[in-house]
Scaffold this active site. Structure first.
Site, PDB file in Angstrom:
ATOM      1  N   CYS A 160      -6.274 -10.417   6.978  1.00 26.48           N
ATOM      2  CA  CYS A 160      -6.503 -11.596   7.823  1.00 26.48           C
ATOM      3  C   CYS A 160      -6.503 -12.882   7.008  1.00 26.48           C
ATOM      4  O   CYS A 160      -6.604 -13.970   7.574  1.00 26.48           O
ATOM      5  CB  CYS A 160      -7.832 -11.449   8.560  1.00 26.48           C
ATOM      6  SG  CYS A 160      -9.252 -11.690   7.482  1.00 26.48           S
ATOM      7  N   GLU A 170     -11.066   3.001 -13.655  1.00 24.01           N
ATOM      8  CA  GLU A 170     -11.802   3.785 -12.642  1.00 24.01           C
ATOM      9  C   GLU A 170     -13.245   4.038 -13.082  1.00 24.01           C
ATOM     10  O   GLU A 170     -13.780   5.144 -12.956  1.00 24.01           O
ATOM     11  CB  GLU A 170     -11.083   5.124 -12.358  1.00 24.01           C
ATOM     12  CG  GLU A 170      -9.633   4.986 -11.934  1.00 24.01           C
ATOM     13  CD  GLU A 170      -9.464   4.499 -10.498  1.00 24.01           C
ATOM     14  OE1 GLU A 170     -10.474   4.297  -9.786  1.00 24.01           O
ATOM     15  OE2 GLU A 170      -8.298   4.298 -10.087  1.00 24.01           O
ATOM     16  N   LYS A 190      -6.836  -4.306 -10.956  1.00 20.59           N
ATOM     17  CA  LYS A 190      -7.732  -3.957 -12.069  1.00 20.59           C
ATOM     18  C   LYS A 190      -6.976  -3.292 -13.219  1.00 20.59           C
ATOM     19  O   LYS A 190      -7.121  -3.668 -14.377  1.00 20.59           O
ATOM     20  CB  LYS A 190      -8.842  -2.998 -11.588  1.00 20.59           C
ATOM     21  CG  LYS A 190      -9.809  -3.630 -10.599  1.00 20.59           C
ATOM     22  CD  LYS A 190     -10.925  -2.680 -10.208  1.00 20.59           C
ATOM     23  CE  LYS A 190     -10.494  -1.530  -9.330  1.00 20.59           C
ATOM     24  NZ  LYS A 190     -10.012  -1.920  -7.995  1.00 20.59           N
ATOM     25  N   THR A 191      -6.174  -2.283 -12.876  1.00 20.73           N
ATOM     26  CA  THR A 191      -5.441  -1.556 -13.917  1.00 20.73           C
ATOM     27  C   THR A 191      -4.444  -2.483 -14.610  1.00 20.73           C
ATOM     28  O   THR A 191      -4.257  -2.419 -15.826  1.00 20.73           O
ATOM     29  CB  THR A 191      -4.735  -0.331 -13.311  1.00 20.73           C
ATOM     30  OG1 THR A 191      -5.712   0.455 -12.617  1.00 20.73           O
ATOM     31  CG2 THR A 191      -4.077   0.511 -14.380  1.00 20.73           C
ATOM     32  N   ALA A 228     -11.888  -4.863  -5.259  1.00 17.86           N
ATOM     33  CA  ALA A 228     -11.491  -3.903  -4.233  1.00 17.86           C
ATOM     34  C   ALA A 228     -10.183  -3.226  -4.627  1.00 17.86           C
ATOM     35  O   ALA A 228      -9.499  -3.641  -5.561  1.00 17.86           O
ATOM     36  CB  ALA A 228     -11.354  -4.616  -2.883  1.00 17.86           C
TER      37      ALA A 228
HETATM   38 ZN   LIG Z   1     -10.199  -9.609   7.192  1.00 18.56          ZN
END
Ligand SMILES: [Zn+2]
Length: 200
Positions: free
Chosen positions: A151, A90, A15-16, A10
């Site tokens: 969360c 990307e 990632k980069t 996500a």
């Molecule tokens: Zn959450």
């Protein structure tokens, strides 16, 4: 055997950062790498930037009509040495044909290709990104780079917020009009559903 790798995660999972680390590891050991990204991602020009600092210029920004196999075949050597790895940032913005061209780089030249990108767009409901879908279909090695939702659960969804308000519809790429604050947050499926239902 060289492989086509897909490392997905996500937004903001690093990632980069991982791509830059891999490039660094190769170069530190005297090897050469080719770093590429799609032109679709124009926000940082020809640079890869990370939230925690490191950055580097890419060797090639490609558009949807570029043949990436042809590009690599013309740049098999860098600094007098054969390249050891191709790194793509990307990668969700690749076309399906370009993913197939990357597989051709692996099979014909024996050069590993590591593609980093999102697995799915922020809407979650449709075909998502062509490049990510093709990578999930054909990559030899697929792994997730994990990150955490606000969360505390595992974040797997990319949510788009406009001026702080959750939106679940719109184009894949939003042009910054200078008036709307565009933000993406990596959140878990439960929080995504709660935002969508207006419970958050
Ligand atoms: Zn959450």
């Amino acid at each position: 055997m060289s492989k086509l790798y897909f490392r997905y995660g996500a937004m903001g999972c690093g990632k980069t950062m991982q791509l830059l680390q891999v490039a660094f590891n190769y170069e530190e050991r005297g090897h050469q790498v080719l770093v590429m990204k799609p032109k679709t991602d124009t926000k940082n020009g020809e640079k890869l930037l990370t939230r925690i600092g490191p950055e580097r210029k890419v060797d090639f920004c490609f558009s949807k009509t570029d043949n990436v196999f042809d590009f690599v075949s013309k740049h098999l050597k860098k600094g007098g040495k054969k390249i050891s790895c191709v790194l793509i940032d990307e990668a969700q913005f690749l076309t399906a044909d370009q993913v197939d061209e990357l597989m051709q780089v692996v099979t014909e030249f024996g050069i590993p290709v590591m593609a980093y990108g999102l697995r799915l767009n922020f809407r979650l409901t449709d075909g998502g990104f062509e490049g990510a879908t093709r990578l999930l279909q054909i990559a030899h090695d697929i792994d997730e780079i994990k990150t955490i939702c606000e969360c505390g659960r595992k974040a797997t969804c990319n949510a788009r917020f406009l001026n702080g308000k959750f939106v679940a519809d719109g184009p894949d790429i939003l042009i910054d009009d200078g008036k709307t604050e565009i933000e993406y947050r990596a959140i878990c499926p439960k929080c995504f559903a709660d935002y969508k239902a207006g419970k958050k």
